[in-house]
Scaffold this active site. Structure first.
Site, PDB file in Angstrom:
ATOM      1  N   ARG A  71      46.737  21.221  -9.844  1.00 48.59           N
ATOM      2  CA  ARG A  71      46.589  19.846  -9.398  1.00 48.59           C
ATOM      3  C   ARG A  71      45.156  19.348  -9.601  1.00 48.59           C
ATOM      4  O   ARG A  71      44.920  18.188  -9.921  1.00 48.59           O
ATOM      5  CB  ARG A  71      46.981  19.763  -7.921  1.00 48.59           C
ATOM      6  CG  ARG A  71      47.072  18.341  -7.406  1.00 48.59           C
ATOM      7  CD  ARG A  71      47.718  18.320  -6.037  1.00 48.59           C
ATOM      8  NE  ARG A  71      47.750  16.983  -5.498  1.00 48.59           N
ATOM      9  CZ  ARG A  71      47.234  16.638  -4.325  1.00 48.59           C
ATOM     10  NH1 ARG A  71      46.633  17.542  -3.581  1.00 48.59           N
ATOM     11  NH2 ARG A  71      47.313  15.393  -3.903  1.00 48.59           N
ATOM     12  N   HIS A  75      44.030  15.843 -11.457  1.00 50.77           N
ATOM     13  CA  HIS A  75      43.236  14.838 -10.761  1.00 50.77           C
ATOM     14  C   HIS A  75      41.857  14.661 -11.387  1.00 50.77           C
ATOM     15  O   HIS A  75      41.251  13.598 -11.255  1.00 50.77           O
ATOM     16  CB  HIS A  75      43.121  15.195  -9.281  1.00 50.77           C
ATOM     17  CG  HIS A  75      44.353  14.854  -8.497  1.00 50.77           C
ATOM     18  ND1 HIS A  75      44.313  14.152  -7.309  1.00 50.77           N
ATOM     19  CD2 HIS A  75      45.660  15.088  -8.745  1.00 50.77           C
ATOM     20  CE1 HIS A  75      45.554  13.987  -6.859  1.00 50.77           C
ATOM     21  NE2 HIS A  75      46.387  14.549  -7.720  1.00 50.77           N
ATOM     22  N   ASN A 103      42.783  12.324  -3.144  1.00 49.71           N
ATOM     23  CA  ASN A 103      42.210  13.659  -3.275  1.00 49.71           C
ATOM     24  C   ASN A 103      41.965  14.367  -1.948  1.00 49.71           C
ATOM     25  O   ASN A 103      41.483  15.503  -1.933  1.00 49.71           O
ATOM     26  CB  ASN A 103      40.893  13.586  -4.061  1.00 49.71           C
ATOM     27  CG  ASN A 103      41.106  13.256  -5.525  1.00 49.71           C
ATOM     28  OD1 ASN A 103      42.160  13.567  -6.082  1.00 49.71           O
ATOM     29  ND2 ASN A 103      40.129  12.613  -6.140  1.00 49.71           N
ATOM     30  N   HIS A 205      56.407  19.279 -11.006  1.00 49.37           N
ATOM     31  CA  HIS A 205      57.065  19.282  -9.701  1.00 49.37           C
ATOM     32  C   HIS A 205      58.256  20.234  -9.656  1.00 49.37           C
ATOM     33  O   HIS A 205      58.996  20.247  -8.677  1.00 49.37           O
ATOM     34  CB  HIS A 205      57.514  17.860  -9.344  1.00 49.37           C
ATOM     35  CG  HIS A 205      56.384  16.961  -8.968  1.00 49.37           C
ATOM     36  ND1 HIS A 205      56.511  15.595  -8.855  1.00 49.37           N
ATOM     37  CD2 HIS A 205      55.088  17.237  -8.668  1.00 49.37           C
ATOM     38  CE1 HIS A 205      55.345  15.072  -8.506  1.00 49.37           C
ATOM     39  NE2 HIS A 205      54.472  16.046  -8.390  1.00 49.37           N
TER      40      HIS A 205
END
Length: 354
Positions: A71, A75, A103, A205
């Protein structure tokens, strides 16, 4: 402050180890000038193996950390490009990217792992050779592989950015889980990511968990009609009120394995987020979802292509940016780094081969 769980909250499993051999570099794939499939072949040939060896140990103790690392790469890249700016601490100029709502739920341990990898790689390489941005990218790749997904080579040579994005810029570039397909397609199109890329990257996911807050809008006050009724009732048991703080898995079929079952969920109207399920509802992405649901090899192929593509967003190369000694601080603000440079000057600039 309640933690926000945004578009790419992912948790993986180490023990479902894959049996894929590492893919050969796809030299036909376009790569940014300054990156290379063999960037550290001469300067630090064992850099990637050092990272993978350590991550195997980390994941054996806590497989949830694979999610944080994967992740973190998403990001980082979606906001200001893959320049490790998400790792920078805030300064007098303002709060860091980490302080922006999308975040807030990034794992604190993920940042610690990157710092530890920074030290291990520096020891192997004999100095600052590998950037924090490349370490983040390699760690994300290994998180996919060690949770059952495909292994693949990466173009490397990214440099670390000197600035971080503002709160508003961070918000604008990280679509929330309540976003529909139109919003996500439009957002990622600005990054030259097409519908296939969007659907493939959303496949992250297939592993992970989410807090109720990220999908509660689909349950209350009115149930989303696109959600399977039995699935919805089960979720209401986990999240009985609009203020519930529990968590649940993203993929009800195989929550700990990186596979294509996420897409099978969508076909059966069992996607957790609006941003997930709407990929099947929307005519522009429905066929892509269906193809991935029926062909895992195709999903893996497209996921790798999209990850390599995303991993080159607005990268800094050559003499742009720097290679941070401490991933959370620019070198010019790092007193210990500046002192070490002065001490080492007689030895022909040990940090210059970057």
């Amino acid at each position: 402050m309640a933690k926000a769980t945004y578009f790419l909250l992912i948790i993986s499993s180490l023990f479902l180890a894959p049996y894929f051999s590492i893919s050969e570099p796809d030299n036909s794939a376009p790569i940014v000038s300054g990156l290379s499939w063999s960037f550290y072949k001469s300067s630090c040939p064992k850099a990637e193996s050092v990272i993978r060896k350590q991550l195997k140990k980390v994941f054996k103790k806590d497989i949830g950390q694979a999610a944080g690392l994967l992740r973190l790469h998403f990001h980082d890249c979606f906001v200001q490009g893959c320049d490790a700016s998400v790792l920078l601490d805030g300064s007098a100029s303002g709060p860091s990217e980490q302080d922006a709502p999308p975040n807030l739920s990034l794992r604190a341990k993920a940042f610690e792992i990157i710092d530890d990898l920074r030290e291990r790689v520096d020891k192997e390489c004999g100095g600052l050779v590998v950037s924090c941005a490349d370490i983040v990218a390699i760690a994300a790749r290994d998180s996919v592989y060690l949770s059952g997904g495909p292994d693949y080579d990466l173009p490397l040579g990214r440099r670390d950015g000197l600035t971080f994005a503002t709160r508003n810029v961070t918000l604008q570039n990280l679509p929330s889980p309540t976003s529909n397909a139109s919003t996500i397609l439009a957002s990622l199109a600005t990054k030259n990511l097409d519908p296939t890329d969007v659907v493939a990257l959303s496949g992250g996911h297939t592993i992970g968990i989410s807090h109720c807050a990220s999908f509660i809008n689909r349950l209350y006050p009115t149930q989303d009609p696109s959600m399977d009724k039995t699935f919805a009732n089960n979720l209401k048991g986990i999240c009985p009120t609009e203020n519930s703080t529990s968590t649940t898995v993203l993929d009800i079929r195989s929550p700990d394995k990186f596979d294509n079952k996420y897409y099978v969920d969508l076909v059966n109207r069992q996607g957790l987020f609006t941003s997930d399920q709407d990929l099947y509802t929307d005519s522009r992405t429905r066929d892509i979802v269906t193809s991935f649901a029926s062909d895992e090899s195709l999903f893996f192929e497209k996921f790798v292509q999209s990850m390599i593509k995303m991993g080159q967003l607005s990268v800094l190369t050559g003499k742009k940016g720097e290679i941070r000694a401490n991933c959370s601080v620019r070198n010019t603000d790092n007193k210990s780094y500046l002192a070490s440079v002065v001490e080492e000057e007689p030895e022909e600039e040990p940090w210059s081969e970057l």
